[in-house]
Design a protein around this motif. Structure first.
Motif, mmCIF file in Angstrom:
data_model
loop_
_atom_site.group_PDB
_atom_site.id
_atom_site.type_symbol
_atom_site.label_atom_id
_atom_site.label_comp_id
_atom_site.label_asym_id
_atom_site.label_seq_id
_atom_site.Cartn_x
_atom_site.Cartn_y
_atom_site.Cartn_z
ATOM 1 N N GLY A 84 0.621 -1.252 0.221
ATOM 2 C CA GLY A 84 -0.578 0.106 -0.218
ATOM 3 C C GLY A 84 0.644 1.415 -0.409
ATOM 4 O O GLY A 84 0.186 2.490 -0.174
ATOM 5 N N ALA A 85 2.088 0.894 0.448
ATOM 6 C CA ALA A 85 3.049 2.454 -0.598
ATOM 7 C C ALA A 85 3.800 2.634 -1.321
ATOM 8 O O ALA A 85 3.612 1.532 -1.872
ATOM 9 C CB ALA A 85 4.400 1.708 1.189
ATOM 10 N N PRO A 86 3.977 3.671 -1.769
ATOM 11 C CA PRO A 86 3.940 3.716 -2.675
ATOM 12 C C PRO A 86 5.634 2.846 -3.489
ATOM 13 O O PRO A 86 6.564 2.271 -2.468
ATOM 14 C CB PRO A 86 5.003 5.464 -2.333
ATOM 15 N N ILE A 87 5.461 2.620 -4.639
ATOM 16 C CA ILE A 87 5.980 1.925 -5.396
ATOM 17 C C ILE A 87 6.779 2.601 -6.493
ATOM 18 O O ILE A 87 6.836 3.079 -7.019
ATOM 19 C CB ILE A 87 5.610 0.405 -6.119
ATOM 20 N N SER A 88 8.375 2.483 -6.431
ATOM 21 C CA SER A 88 9.401 2.509 -6.616
ATOM 22 C C SER A 88 10.452 2.096 -7.858
ATOM 23 O O SER A 88 10.316 0.666 -7.505
ATOM 24 C CB SER A 88 10.148 3.242 -6.047
ATOM 25 N N LEU A 89 9.698 1.751 -9.228
ATOM 26 C CA LEU A 89 10.313 1.428 -9.850
ATOM 27 C C LEU A 89 11.779 1.972 -10.577
ATOM 28 O O LEU A 89 12.194 3.684 -11.214
ATOM 29 C CB LEU A 89 9.116 1.425 -10.759
ATOM 30 N N MET A 90 12.323 1.432 -11.151
ATOM 31 C CA MET A 90 14.297 2.678 -11.926
ATOM 32 C C MET A 90 14.182 1.317 -12.656
ATOM 33 O O MET A 90 13.785 0.088 -13.229
ATOM 34 C CB MET A 90 15.528 2.402 -10.555
ATOM 35 N N ILE A 91 14.796 2.342 -13.950
ATOM 36 C CA ILE A 91 15.066 0.929 -14.871
ATOM 37 C C ILE A 91 16.566 1.887 -16.015
ATOM 38 O O ILE A 91 16.514 3.035 -16.531
ATOM 39 C CB ILE A 91 14.432 1.172 -15.710
ATOM 40 N N GLU A 92 17.460 1.012 -15.324
ATOM 41 C CA GLU A 92 18.396 1.866 -15.885
ATOM 42 C C GLU A 92 19.160 2.292 -17.835
ATOM 43 O O GLU A 92 18.811 1.554 -18.326
ATOM 44 C CB GLU A 92 20.179 1.340 -14.997
ATOM 45 N N ASN A 93 19.728 3.306 -18.080
ATOM 46 C CA ASN A 93 20.127 3.740 -19.084
ATOM 47 C C ASN A 93 21.554 2.654 -19.323
ATOM 48 O O ASN A 93 22.737 3.075 -18.802
ATOM 49 C CB ASN A 93 19.691 4.512 -19.633
ATOM 50 N N THR A 94 21.439 2.223 -20.065
ATOM 51 C CA THR A 94 23.096 1.808 -20.555
ATOM 52 C C THR A 94 23.969 2.188 -21.957
ATOM 53 O O THR A 94 24.483 1.351 -21.693
ATOM 54 C CB THR A 94 23.030 0.219 -19.603
ATOM 55 N N ASP A 95 22.849 1.993 -22.651
ATOM 56 C CA ASP A 95 23.094 2.209 -23.798
ATOM 57 C C ASP A 95 23.020 3.629 -24.628
ATOM 58 O O ASP A 95 22.742 3.862 -25.646
ATOM 59 C CB ASP A 95 22.782 1.497 -24.921
ATOM 60 N N GLN A 96 23.677 4.562 -24.156
ATOM 61 C CA GLN A 96 23.496 5.983 -24.449
ATOM 62 C C GLN A 96 24.624 6.320 -25.641
ATOM 63 O O GLN A 96 25.833 5.666 -24.921
ATOM 64 C CB GLN A 96 23.406 7.200 -23.647
ATOM 65 N N ARG A 97 24.481 7.201 -26.080
ATOM 66 C CA ARG A 97 25.866 7.794 -26.996
ATOM 67 C C ARG A 97 25.067 8.820 -27.154
ATOM 68 O O ARG A 97 24.914 9.519 -28.650
ATOM 69 C CB ARG A 97 25.693 7.025 -28.639
#
Length: 372
Positions: A84-97
């Motif tokens: 019921g608490a806030p769900i924090s989701l993270m997606i890392e960037n790995t292929d930036q140019r």
């Protein structure tokens, strides 16, 4: 920069930039007790991620999601469950140019948000557009994955699907519509003949350094009647807002949409008969919503995505000093960004429907409004 949050009860705040270290979202208002694992969310992200065919950007991002908060597991739970608490989701960037953008750091791409961001904030992230990049939609798809798991528990008959129904001037044959075909081609189209035609068409555009727009149709089946609240929280209003907020979207319609203007009242009205399980409509010109409230029919939304602004065809523009110049955008870009907008449209539909289902639960009175 304000207004990074959408939703009434089920609220989603996205954060992060295209070329930053990571992006993600915070989901607030998720009911407790729902089993939620990264794998459940990952399934939907895998459908959106780049580099899966030659018809999308060749940026290679695994888009692996991490759940940072809002779930708990111990010996008394059968898997990680929402608290019921806030769900924090993270997606890392790995292929930036980011170096791909060094030549245009002071130039504004025509058709892109570069110039308006600069006019409003006095600076901009030229590396892929920052917050204006379609990469931001990965966070929405992650949030949609959460919404889908909750919907399974609250409305198990509800199904959300989307398809590409038009690419540039080329439309599908609706008589050949087959939902099973959507997963069998790189364009998410239900018409296999259209997929073959579009492949040749997009190959030509891609090789010429150009891009094209598209139309996506999102259909939700099994939606209960009664979702939506007049006057300023109409279901179709919030759906239109959600779809319009997707990067590069320039138009949204519900049901017959703009085609309704060509109909007479007798043609447009969805006639009603009484069936064994309640009211039955003879057609669905309204797209499953009347007066801002769901009818129980399929909810149908279409949105138009403009052509990708980053192209190899030289265009006239100006730079930050106001000097006139030309611009060619190098790098890895979608020749038709509408292709990867299909799972994004599904995610936004899931978030809005869950939000309205939770709102409805707060207003409903047992047996109220039953017909027959």
């Amino acid at each position: 920069m304000s207004f990074n949050t959408f939703g009434h009860i089920f609220r989603v705040t996205t954060w992060g930039e295209s070329h930053g270290p990571a992006l993600g979202c915070v989901v607030d208002g998720c009911p407790p007790g729902v089993v939620l694992t990264p794998e459940m969310i990952q399934h939907w992200l895998d459908r959106r991620k780049p580099g899966q065919s030659k018809y999308t950007t060749q940026r290679r991002e695994p888009d692996q999601v991490k759940i940072l908060s809002g779930v708990f597991e111990d010996e008394r739970t059968d898997g990680p469950r929402t608290t019921g608490a806030p769900i924090s989701l993270m997606i890392e960037n790995t292929d930036q140019r980011s170096k791909d953008y060094s030549d245009i750091r002071d130039k504004f791409r025509p058709g892109h948000a570069d110039i308006t961001y600069f006019q409003k904030y006095g600076l901009r992230d030229y590396r892929g557009g920052g917050r204006s990049s379609a990469r931001e939609t990965a966070a929405r798809v992650a949030a949609g994955g959460v919404a889908r798991e909750v919907l399974k528990t609250l409305s198990p008959d509800l199904q959300i699907r989307a398809a590409l129904v038009q690419m540039g001037p080329k439309t599908i044959d609706r008589d050949a519509w087959n939902w099973a075909e959507v997963e069998n081609n790189p364009f998410w189209t239900p018409d296999p003949n259209a997929a073959s035609d579009w492949a040749k068409y997009l190959d030509g555009l891609r090789k010429s350094g150009d891009s094209v727009g598209a139309v996506i149709e999102v259909v939700a089946s099994g939606v209960p009647a009664g979702l939506g609240a007049p006057i300023y929280a109409k279901l179709d209003q919030d759906l239109a807002s959600a779809m319009m907020s997707i990067n590069a979207v320039k138009g949204v319609e519900i049901g017959d949409g703009f085609a309704s203007a060509t109909l007479t009242g007798s043609d447009n009205a969805d006639e009603i008969r009484m069936g064994a399980d309640g009211p039955q409509y003879q057609s669905n010109h309204a797209g499953g919503v009347l007066g801002g409230i769901s009818t129980g029919q399929d909810v149908i939304v279409r949105f138009a995505v403009k052509p990708t602004s980053s192209i190899l065809t030289e265009r006239d523009t100006i730079d930050v000093s106001g000097a006139e110049t030309g611009i060619i955008t190098k790098g890895r870009h979608d020749p038709c960004v509408g292709i990867r907008a299909v799972p994004v449209g599904e995610a936004m539909m899931a978030c809005v429907l869950l939000d309205h289902l939770l709102l409805h639960r707060g207003h409903v009175v047992e047996n109220q409004g039953q017909i027959g």
